[in-house]
Design an enzyme around this catalytic site. Structure first.
Site, PDB file in Angstrom:
ATOM      1  N   SER A 241     -30.922  86.085 -12.960  1.00  0.00           N
ATOM      2  CA  SER A 241     -30.584  85.199 -11.887  1.00  0.00           C
ATOM      3  C   SER A 241     -29.501  84.663 -11.352  1.00  0.00           C
ATOM      4  O   SER A 241     -30.372  84.331  -9.977  1.00  0.00           O
ATOM      5  CB  SER A 241     -31.418  84.153 -13.035  1.00  0.00           C
ATOM      6  OG  SER A 241     -29.789  83.596 -13.920  1.00  0.00           O
ATOM      7  N   HIS A 271     -34.399  88.896 -20.096  1.00  0.00           N
ATOM      8  CA  HIS A 271     -33.669  87.684 -19.543  1.00  0.00           C
ATOM      9  C   HIS A 271     -34.298  85.897 -19.712  1.00  0.00           C
ATOM     10  O   HIS A 271     -34.469  86.249 -21.051  1.00  0.00           O
ATOM     11  CB  HIS A 271     -33.016  88.145 -17.757  1.00  0.00           C
ATOM     12  CG  HIS A 271     -32.428  87.221 -17.382  1.00  0.00           C
ATOM     13  ND1 HIS A 271     -31.421  86.975 -17.802  1.00  0.00           N
ATOM     14  CD2 HIS A 271     -32.608  86.757 -15.897  1.00  0.00           C
ATOM     15  CE1 HIS A 271     -30.402  85.857 -17.278  1.00  0.00           C
ATOM     16  NE2 HIS A 271     -31.101  85.924 -16.038  1.00  0.00           N
ATOM     17  N   HIS A 318     -26.667  92.215 -25.934  1.00  0.00           N
ATOM     18  CA  HIS A 318     -26.788  91.414 -24.585  1.00  0.00           C
ATOM     19  C   HIS A 318     -25.208  92.747 -23.880  1.00  0.00           C
ATOM     20  O   HIS A 318     -25.108  93.272 -24.404  1.00  0.00           O
ATOM     21  CB  HIS A 318     -25.053  90.732 -24.448  1.00  0.00           C
ATOM     22  CG  HIS A 318     -25.496  89.612 -23.777  1.00  0.00           C
ATOM     23  ND1 HIS A 318     -24.511  89.899 -22.573  1.00  0.00           N
ATOM     24  CD2 HIS A 318     -26.244  88.449 -23.530  1.00  0.00           C
ATOM     25  CE1 HIS A 318     -24.363  88.536 -21.618  1.00  0.00           C
ATOM     26  NE2 HIS A 318     -25.426  88.272 -21.710  1.00  0.00           N
ATOM     27  N   ARG A 327     -22.648  80.138 -27.584  1.00  0.00           N
ATOM     28  CA  ARG A 327     -24.025  79.833 -27.127  1.00  0.00           C
ATOM     29  C   ARG A 327     -25.142  79.006 -27.558  1.00  0.00           C
ATOM     30  O   ARG A 327     -25.458  78.359 -28.274  1.00  0.00           O
ATOM     31  CB  ARG A 327     -25.058  79.643 -25.562  1.00  0.00           C
ATOM     32  CG  ARG A 327     -23.396  79.814 -24.435  1.00  0.00           C
ATOM     33  CD  ARG A 327     -24.585  80.819 -23.411  1.00  0.00           C
ATOM     34  NE  ARG A 327     -24.941  81.736 -23.170  1.00  0.00           N
ATOM     35  CZ  ARG A 327     -25.216  82.612 -22.911  1.00  0.00           C
ATOM     36  NH1 ARG A 327     -25.819  82.114 -21.386  1.00  0.00           N
ATOM     37  NH2 ARG A 327     -25.969  83.770 -22.820  1.00  0.00           N
TER      38      ARG A 327
END
Ligand code: CMX
Length: 440
Positions: A241, A271, A318, A327
């Site tokens: 993104s 994603h 990832h 996170r």
């Protein structure tokens, strides 16, 4: 000019001179080598971009202008009576490289309130889509319709000097961010709440207002939105993104076009769409097993079945991280504090204990640990937000903060059109035989 805009311009002038000096002295220094495997396999590990807002360490996770997520939770201003950081503060930090004061954050909240008007044609454009359209399709369509408001596109058509690109870029970035909660909430209420819309509340902060317009007024949900909007905002420059927004912006497409392009990338299941996939996958597991509290043994079997049917385990793995995503940890902490007995959260925590060893045992997965998307849905479901196809829209609203700040910096630093070289396999074969001089 406004105070923040003035400060941004003077910081950008300083950064410009510093970068010129660095390039004059060190411009020919090599940063690494590129292997054939890298160009065939998603360019992993090739350093090829500058993104000022945040930096990702494979072991430690993301740092925004040097600050980790726990540090931001401690240092950024909070809403009255709240504990989670206001994303307005993170925006300020990413834009100016300095921690904001309470006043700075209040100022930003009121600037975004003032800029939040969404013209009616945007809603009409969204309304033209069938209700069966995915919320991300509606959201991005709304952004495209909003492009009529671009100052950058207007100034460019009038013949703006390239030194001034940053100026309408900044205004577009602020307008776009200010308008996103309204558009996101409109998509939500249109698709899931019988088109019954809720007007904005001019007294609320950016995330609080989003929660309010979606119809969620539990103060803990507002806190969750503040945390959510902060931790999803940025993940350095190479993710799909951020990179897409930057790439499209490098053609001097305006921020609305660039952001819409980036969010189409966020809507991919590898994603940002992974957040909906995680909850869909857990709901399917619950249905298949006939229980909302699957045991670790049942989870283990379900994970193995997922892998053997050629699918990925959503929320795990990832491209850069090699440890549990901080996170994920921040959301787990929120869950343990506010909803320790929630069955879905407990399942997410049991999955966390079950999945990594299974992925590790396959021997090919570089990161068996959970990413941001492994947890977010369970917290949302707790508050009744069960419509998991909407989750990526929330990610998109947050991601605007990082990618818009980066676009402002891109134009202020005069970054050029991005255009890497590509090759054909035919030319690779010739090069390996020593016959192709084109890219030696
Ligand atoms: N489940 C099963 N297999 C996985 C896997 C997972 N969660 N993660 C990686 N793999 C597989 C890859 O598909 C690849 O298989 P092949 O060699 O057969 O093609 C192999 O392991 C090696 O992959 P990798 O180098 O470890 O991972 P990549 O950098 O190629 O991909 C990512 C990273 C995120 C796309 C991948 O881990 C994945 O598909 N995860 C699940 C989807 C997901 O959670 N995405 C969200 C990421 C965070 C975000 O952007 O929001």
């Amino acid at each position: 000019m406004g105070i923040i805009k003035d400060t941004f311009k003077s910081k950008a002038d300083i950064a410009n001179s510093e970068i010129k000096a660095i390039l004059n002295e060190h411009g020919n220094k090599k940063i690494g080598e590129v292997t054939l495997a890298q160009i065939y396999q998603g360019m992993r590990g090739i350093t090829g971009l500058v993104s000022e807002t945040s930096l990702l360490d494979a072991q430690e996770g993301i740092r925004f202008r040097g600050y980790s997520i726990p540090e931001l939770q401690a240092k950024l201003p909070k809403a009255e009576g709240g504990n989670e950081p206001l994303p307005e503060g993170l925006f300020y930090l990413m834009l100016l490289g300095e921690l904001p004061t309470e006043n700075d954050v209040q100022h930003l909240t009121s600037v975004w309130q003032r800029r939040s008007h969404v013209p009616s044609h945007v809603f009409q454009t969204i309304d033209a889509l069938p209700l069966t359209a995915h919320p991300m399709t509606m959201f991005v369509t709304g952004i495209m319709a909003l492009q009529t408001e671009s100052h950058f596109a207007e100034e460019y058509s009038k013949g703006i000097n390239k030194k001034d690109y940053w100026n309408p870029m900044y205004d577009d970035a602020m307008d776009l961010i200010a308008r996103l909660p309204r558009i996101a909430a409109y998509v939500y209420r249109r698709k899931y709440k019988n088109n019954q819309h809720i007007q904005p509340n001019g007294l609320l902060d950016w995330s609080g207002n989003l929660a309010h317009m979606m119809g969620y007024n539990d103060p803990r949900f507002k806190e969750l939105m503040r945390l959510y909007m902060t931790i999803h905002a940025d993940h350095e420059g190479g993710n799909v993104s951020a990179h897409t927004t930057h790439l499209v912006g490098s053609a001097l497409s305006d921020p609305y076009l660039s952001y819409a392009a980036g969010m189409n990338g966020l809507a991919g299941p590898l994603h940002g769409l992974a957040n909906q996939e995680v909850i869909k996958w857990i709901f399917e597991m619950q249905e298949q097993l006939g229980t909302d509290s699957p045991t670790k043994a049942q989870i283990e079997q379900y994970v193995k079945d997922t892998i053997s049917s050629g699918k990925v385990v959503p929320g795990y793995g990832h491209a850069v991280l090699r440890k549990t995503d901080p996170r994920f940890s921040a959301q787990m902490e929120f869950g343990k504090k506010h909803m320790p007995d929630d069955k879905l959260c407990q399942t997410v925590w049991n999955i966390y204990e079950t999945v990594p060893p299974i992925l590790q045992s396959l021997g090919k997965i570089k990161n068996p640990w959970p990413n941001v998307d492994a947890h977010s849905g369970a917290l949302l479901v707790h508050f009744g937000l069960v419509e998991y196809e909407f989750y990526t829209v929330l990610f998109a609203v947050s991601r605007a903060l990082g990618v818009m700040v980066s676009l402002c910096w891109d134009r202020a630093l005069g970054f050029p059109l991005e255009r890497p070289k590509s090759v054909t396999t035919e030319s690779v074969k010739k090069w390996l035989e020593g016959k192709d001089e084109i890219w030696d």
